[in-house]
Design a protein around this motif. Sequence first.
Motif, short mmCIF file in Angstrom:
data_model
loop_
_atom_site.label_atom_id
_atom_site.label_comp_id
_atom_site.label_asym_id
_atom_site.label_seq_id
_atom_site.Cartn_x
_atom_site.Cartn_y
_atom_site.Cartn_z
N ALA A 163 27.84 18.07 -7.18
CA ALA A 163 27.73 19.49 -6.84
C ALA A 163 26.45 20.08 -7.45
O ALA A 163 25.69 20.79 -6.78
N ALA A 164 26.20 19.76 -8.72
CA ALA A 164 25.00 20.26 -9.38
C ALA A 164 23.75 19.75 -8.67
O ALA A 164 22.81 20.50 -8.39
N GLN A 165 23.76 18.46 -8.34
CA GLN A 165 22.59 17.88 -7.68
C GLN A 165 22.33 18.54 -6.32
O GLN A 165 21.18 18.81 -5.97
N ALA A 166 23.42 18.84 -5.60
CA ALA A 166 23.26 19.47 -4.29
C ALA A 166 22.64 20.85 -4.42
O ALA A 166 21.74 21.23 -3.65
N LEU A 167 23.09 21.62 -5.41
CA LEU A 167 22.53 22.96 -5.60
C LEU A 167 21.06 22.87 -6.02
O LEU A 167 20.21 23.62 -5.51
N ILE A 168 20.77 21.94 -6.92
CA ILE A 168 19.38 21.77 -7.39
C ILE A 168 18.48 21.32 -6.23
O ILE A 168 17.39 21.85 -6.04
N ASP A 169 18.98 20.38 -5.43
CA ASP A 169 18.20 19.88 -4.29
C ASP A 169 17.92 20.98 -3.27
O ASP A 169 16.94 20.90 -2.53
N SER A 170 18.80 21.97 -3.22
CA SER A 170 18.53 23.04 -2.24
C SER A 170 17.78 24.20 -2.89
O SER A 170 17.72 25.29 -2.32
N GLY A 171 17.23 23.95 -4.08
CA GLY A 171 16.30 24.90 -4.67
C GLY A 171 16.83 25.88 -5.70
O GLY A 171 16.12 26.78 -6.15
N CYS A 172 18.10 25.74 -6.11
CA CYS A 172 18.68 26.70 -7.07
C CYS A 172 18.08 26.54 -8.47
O CYS A 172 17.79 25.43 -8.92
N LYS A 173 17.93 27.68 -9.15
CA LYS A 173 17.40 27.69 -10.52
C LYS A 173 18.40 28.28 -11.52
O LYS A 173 18.32 28.06 -12.72
N SER A 233 22.36 39.18 -11.23
CA SER A 233 21.81 39.16 -9.88
C SER A 233 20.82 38.01 -9.68
O SER A 233 20.30 37.81 -8.59
N ASP A 234 20.56 37.25 -10.76
CA ASP A 234 19.66 36.09 -10.64
C ASP A 234 20.36 34.85 -10.09
O ASP A 234 19.70 33.87 -9.73
N ILE A 235 21.68 34.89 -10.06
CA ILE A 235 22.41 33.70 -9.61
C ILE A 235 22.03 33.34 -8.18
O ILE A 235 22.10 34.18 -7.28
N ASP A 236 21.61 32.09 -7.99
CA ASP A 236 21.23 31.66 -6.64
C ASP A 236 22.02 30.43 -6.17
O ASP A 236 21.74 29.87 -5.11
N GLY A 237 23.02 30.04 -6.99
CA GLY A 237 23.86 28.92 -6.58
C GLY A 237 25.21 29.00 -7.26
O GLY A 237 25.29 29.38 -8.43
N VAL A 238 26.28 28.69 -6.52
CA VAL A 238 27.63 28.74 -7.10
C VAL A 238 28.37 27.45 -6.78
O VAL A 238 28.35 26.97 -5.65
N VAL A 260 24.95 34.12 2.08
CA VAL A 260 25.08 32.66 1.90
C VAL A 260 24.68 32.02 3.23
O VAL A 260 25.23 32.41 4.28
N PRO A 261 23.75 31.09 3.29
CA PRO A 261 23.08 30.41 2.18
C PRO A 261 21.72 31.02 1.78
O PRO A 261 21.10 30.51 0.85
N GLU A 262 21.26 32.09 2.46
CA GLU A 262 19.92 32.60 2.19
C GLU A 262 19.71 32.98 0.71
O GLU A 262 18.74 32.53 0.09
N ASP A 263 20.60 33.83 0.17
CA ASP A 263 20.44 34.29 -1.22
C ASP A 263 21.17 33.40 -2.23
O ASP A 263 20.70 33.19 -3.34
N ILE A 264 22.30 32.94 -1.83
CA ILE A 264 23.13 32.12 -2.72
C ILE A 264 23.60 30.86 -1.99
O ILE A 264 24.12 30.95 -0.87
N LYS A 265 23.40 29.70 -2.61
CA LYS A 265 23.94 28.46 -2.06
C LYS A 265 25.34 28.26 -2.67
O LYS A 265 25.58 28.64 -3.82
N LEU A 266 26.22 27.64 -1.91
CA LEU A 266 27.61 27.53 -2.37
C LEU A 266 28.17 26.13 -2.12
O LEU A 266 28.03 25.59 -1.03
N VAL A 267 28.79 25.57 -3.15
CA VAL A 267 29.47 24.27 -3.03
C VAL A 267 30.92 24.42 -3.51
O VAL A 267 31.17 25.00 -4.57
N GLY A 268 31.86 23.94 -2.72
CA GLY A 268 33.27 23.99 -3.10
C GLY A 268 33.74 22.63 -3.61
O GLY A 268 32.95 21.74 -3.92
N GLU A 323 27.00 24.24 6.10
CA GLU A 323 25.94 25.26 6.21
C GLU A 323 25.72 26.12 4.96
O GLU A 323 24.73 26.83 4.88
N SER A 324 26.63 26.08 4.02
CA SER A 324 26.50 26.98 2.87
C SER A 324 25.42 26.56 1.86
O SER A 324 25.17 27.28 0.89
N THR A 325 24.80 25.42 2.09
CA THR A 325 23.73 25.00 1.18
C THR A 325 22.43 24.73 1.94
O THR A 325 21.46 24.25 1.35
N ILE A 326 22.43 25.00 3.24
CA ILE A 326 21.23 24.65 4.03
C ILE A 326 20.35 25.89 4.27
O ILE A 326 20.82 26.89 4.77
#
Lengths: 326, 326
Positions: A163-173, A233-238, A260-268, A323-326
């Motif tokens: 999950a962490a890798q997916a968020l990082i790969d889609s650009g989350c900081k 408000s800095d959160i860009d991935g959940v 979602v996914p523009e501002d925030i990427k999401l993984v369940g 689609e929530s991470t793309i």
Amino acid sequence: MATLKDVAAKCGLTVTTVSRVLNNRGYISEETRAKVYAAMEELNYQPNEVARSLSKKSTKTIGVIVPHIRHPYFSEMISNIENAANKQGYKIILANSKGAKHKEKEYLDMCTSNRVAGVILFSSSVQVSEFADSKIPLVTVERFIENGTAAVECDNEQGGMLAAQALIDSGCKNVLMISGVVNNSMPADDRVKGFAKVCEKNGISYKEIVTSQDQYESLDYHSLLDSALKLDSDIDGVFASSDLIAAQVLQVCGKIGRKVPEDIKLVGFDDVMISRLTTPPISTIHQPIKEMAEMAVELVISATEGKVVPKRTLLPVSYIERESTI
Amino acid sequence: MATLKDVAAKCGLTVTTVSRVLNNRGYISEETRAKVYAAMEELNYQPNEVARSLSKKSTKTIGVIVPHIRHPYFSEMISNIENAANKQGYKIILANSKGAKHKEKEYLDMCTSNRVAGVILFSSSVQVSEFADSKIPLVTVERFIENGTAAVECDNEQGGMLAAQALIDSGCKNVLMISGVVNNSMPADDRVKGFAKVCEKNGISYKEIVTSQDQYESLDYHSLLDSALKLDSDIDGVFASSDLIAAQVLQVCGKIGRKVPEDIKLVGFDDVMISRLTTPPISTIHQPIKEMAEMAVELVISATEGKVVPKRTLLPVSYIERESTI
């Protein structure tokens, strides 16, 4: 209801002979067998499984104890367990513990009294000593109990890492992880461990918020999520520890104007039906629910037959991109 | 496992006396009772419910047969039935018929053989004659069977009427209804009736599309919905016969660029969790699932006790307004 005696009378045989046909014991001619089955059919005779169970000391029944029936993860599990059990000629008794310790104990006693072949227990709090005297196989899922017969788990730590890798790969900081219930050692703990590990390795800032028992019982996380997302408000991935929570993250994001996914990427987590029914569909960690259910049933039955079964079985998870991470 | 004999030996009483304490039969002094319970506790004695059931001719068990376990409507039903049964000291055996006729028959036989107190059957196809010889109470939910003991239904026609009225009130002129499985007399049929009645009365144009058994089994309606919505771009309102279908209408609308509620208003049916978890949340017809489940359990138990029970019980539905129609 027709009895064995009625069947015997109908075909002019003794009760002993009819019983031998039913139990497939000793030599029986084809003619006799056919006669008995014809009479059974005609009288709509139903063998008394209760009596048969009594002589066999246990029933072809598996007790299944879950903390929630309507939670999509457990309803998928129950469905797969029923299916696997049915294929082996077993039926299931279903009990809802609502996560309460005394209920789990009560249901375990009920299963013992009803001479089930074994129990599949989800969660949680049953103390070692409380089950120590039972001779019934106890298979736990997503929980290791020292004196249980066997435990079936999925690789939760790997799930957190993926999950962490997916968020990082889609650009989350700046990522947020919504984890399991505080003060209640649960599988979700290992997800946090894996998640944190990958974030640290990649120098990504992460926060964890824990959920409460009340929220787990009501399945309603909206107000918690609302304040967590508004606070930072800095959160860009959940990363949410269940798809059910992830679906509520989507709703809260909509309410507070974050896309979602523009501002925030999401993984369940779980990969249950709900993750495919939201807009956008949710990227998630796939738990092999079907295989875990089949394994649990197989372990119960093998243990019943006196076979040696593995104490712990760990099944792999995988990342499903939607689609929530793309 | 400790036996009755062990308990008797432990407290220096006869097996008959211990059995009398257990079954609360005849006069027993408080001192004897206390002694027996202490010994039972110490030996962790579990009474054999199988043996007790045999002498009582039936078990405190209710068979529950559903066509789907993971469908949110059924998982909510099962959860409520388990809860209501548990309050009355009953346990449930859960069986998944997958809507197959032969499976329903097989499970009914299994319930009979296991001497359940009664059966709660959801759907569908069991023929009158096939259950005619059983002496076990059979309560059907959302389905009336001529020779069943009792049927619990919700007012489906009223539900269809309320849904049409809601769409009309929110300004719809061209509405689409997605109904139940074709050639399979199901409760959803009455929803269509009520829906059509109100549309006609108000001079509103309406279409109906039926769904297939395959779709019901897979719970996937996307391609059907996609072609139906693309075929007619005038559609400004949709009534789906379940919240599960309604959630998929939301997704398909998103894909083909039609906004809910701006371009299309949407009403579901059931009021299960999924209708609150989508974005926007779905307006729906509330089925009184909890009350229907409690009623079904009460009817089974009353019938077991030889009481006269109502042949049909119809519970009211109501309209829940959420964001998909505003």
